[in-house]
Write a protein that holds these residues in place. Structure first.
Motif, short mmCIF file in Angstrom:
data_model
loop_
_atom_site.label_atom_id
_atom_site.label_comp_id
_atom_site.label_asym_id
_atom_site.label_seq_id
_atom_site.Cartn_x
_atom_site.Cartn_y
_atom_site.Cartn_z
N ALA A 266 13.13 -5.15 -12.53
CA ALA A 266 11.80 -4.56 -12.66
C ALA A 266 11.58 -3.45 -11.65
O ALA A 266 10.90 -2.46 -11.94
CB ALA A 266 10.74 -5.65 -12.49
N LEU A 267 12.15 -3.61 -10.46
CA LEU A 267 12.01 -2.56 -9.45
C LEU A 267 12.90 -1.36 -9.74
O LEU A 267 12.49 -0.21 -9.60
CB LEU A 267 12.38 -3.13 -8.06
N TRP A 268 14.15 -1.64 -10.13
CA TRP A 268 15.15 -0.61 -10.37
C TRP A 268 15.72 -0.77 -11.78
O TRP A 268 16.83 -1.29 -11.95
CB TRP A 268 16.27 -0.71 -9.34
N SER B 34 0.80 -1.22 0.00
CA SER B 34 0.00 0.00 0.00
C SER B 34 0.84 1.27 0.00
O SER B 34 0.36 2.32 -0.44
CB SER B 34 -0.95 0.01 1.21
N THR B 35 2.08 1.20 0.48
CA THR B 35 2.90 2.42 0.59
C THR B 35 4.16 2.37 -0.26
O THR B 35 4.85 3.38 -0.38
CB THR B 35 3.29 2.68 2.05
N GLY B 36 4.47 1.21 -0.84
CA GLY B 36 5.65 1.08 -1.68
C GLY B 36 5.32 0.31 -2.94
O GLY B 36 4.22 0.45 -3.50
N THR B 37 6.24 -0.52 -3.39
CA THR B 37 6.06 -1.33 -4.59
C THR B 37 6.48 -2.76 -4.27
O THR B 37 7.60 -2.98 -3.81
CB THR B 37 6.91 -0.81 -5.76
N ALA B 38 5.59 -3.70 -4.48
CA ALA B 38 5.89 -5.11 -4.24
C ALA B 38 5.62 -5.90 -5.51
O ALA B 38 4.56 -5.76 -6.13
CB ALA B 38 5.04 -5.66 -3.10
N LEU B 39 6.59 -6.74 -5.90
CA LEU B 39 6.49 -7.54 -7.11
C LEU B 39 6.68 -9.02 -6.78
O LEU B 39 7.34 -9.37 -5.79
CB LEU B 39 7.57 -7.13 -8.11
N GLY C 73 15.84 7.66 1.20
CA GLY C 73 15.80 7.21 -0.17
C GLY C 73 14.93 5.98 -0.31
O GLY C 73 14.20 5.59 0.61
N ALA C 74 15.01 5.34 -1.47
CA ALA C 74 14.22 4.13 -1.75
C ALA C 74 14.94 2.93 -1.15
O ALA C 74 16.07 2.60 -1.54
CB ALA C 74 14.03 3.96 -3.24
N LEU C 75 14.28 2.25 -0.23
CA LEU C 75 14.84 1.07 0.43
C LEU C 75 14.33 -0.18 -0.27
O LEU C 75 13.12 -0.37 -0.41
CB LEU C 75 14.43 1.05 1.90
#
Length: 271
Positions: free
Chosen positions: A89-91, A40-45, A65-67
């Motif tokens: 895919a994330l980075w 809900s608050t970040g990105t999960a794949l 930063g992005a953890l």
């Protein structure tokens, strides 16, 4: 194999991968509330083949930063490019800025993150021990709600407030600020357990870090406590002299522009 956004229906598969990689504690993929917070608050794949989750990975915005919170692959799918596909895919841009993670010591992990543009820094030490030989806290500790804790973290460490993170900690735990007279010098959260866990303590001033840590631990009123702190933390020698031990460690990996305060206590999954 496809890589896509994690869905509610993937929670069981994420849990299975988590158990297969010997991760079972709260704040891991075995914890549905944690995964939902990340979704809900970040990105999960997830990486999926024939409706089976082979691995999962996630990032979360933090003050620094992005953890990369998690990247785990089922051991049966190792050496098949699953981790590389998830991280790519994330980075997708290795030259991007303000990224970091707390890497395990798995031999495939550090090279993967190095290829993504991260460099190794200090160890994040998992420490635990008795509280009876620590200095008594002389600073004031006030319990606060999730909104107040998130606002205090934002003022101290920068970034957008993270009320969802502190609401997660407050589900069975507590959040607090540490004051030197009227000035807030640290904000943190703790969760019950055996030992209790000081999950987060944001303290950007290394000169105040040891006092803030001892005050926070004293305020918990527990016999034993565990937390994760940087190797160069100013309180480490005093903790070891008081009977604390180093149970494990991760390696901090970061892009060169990320400056993580050495006086803070970190959650490997939430920053």
């Amino acid at each position: 194999m496809i890589v896509r956004a994690a869905e509610v229906g993937d929670l069981a598969g994420i849990r299975a991968v988590t158990f297969a990689t010997d991760q079972s504690e709260p704040g891991s993929g075995a914890d549905a509330a944690y995964v939902e917070l990340i979704r809900s608050t970040g990105t999960a794949l997830v990486a999926v083949q024939d409706d089976r989750v082979l691995g999962w990975a996630a990032t979360l915005p933090t003050p620094h930063g992005a953890l990369l919170t998690d990247l785990f692959v089922d051991p049966v799918a190792h050496a098949r490019g699953v981790g590389t596909a998830l991280l790519g895919a994330l980075w997708p841009t290795p030259s991007a800025r303000r990224r970091y993670t707390f890497s395990s010591k798995h031999p495939a992990a550090l090279p993967l993150y190095a290829r993504a543009g991260l460099v190794p820094s200090w160890p994040l030490l998992y420490v635990s021990g008795p509280t009876d030989r620590l200095p008594l806290g002389v600073l004031r500790v006030d319990r606060v709600d999730a909104g107040a804790a998130a606002a205090a973290e934002s003022r101290l460490a920068g970034g957008e407030p993270r009320p969802g993170v502190f609401a997660y900690y407050l589900s069975g735990g507590e959040a607090f600020v540490v004051r030197d007279r009227a000035r807030v010098i640290a904000v943190g959260a703790a969760q019950p357990g055996d030992p209790a866990v000081l999950a987060r303590l944001a303290c950007p001033d290394p000169g105040a870090a040891a006092g803030a840590l001892f005050a926070a631990v004293a305020a918990l009123g527990v016999d034993r406590v565990a937390f994760c702190l940087p190797g160069p933390h100013p309180a480490l020698r005093r903790l070891l002299a008081a009977g604390f031990r180093v149970d494990d460690f991760d390696v901090t990996m970061r892009t060169p522009d990320v400056a993580l305060p050495i006086g803070s206590v970190y959650s490997p999954g939430l920053g």
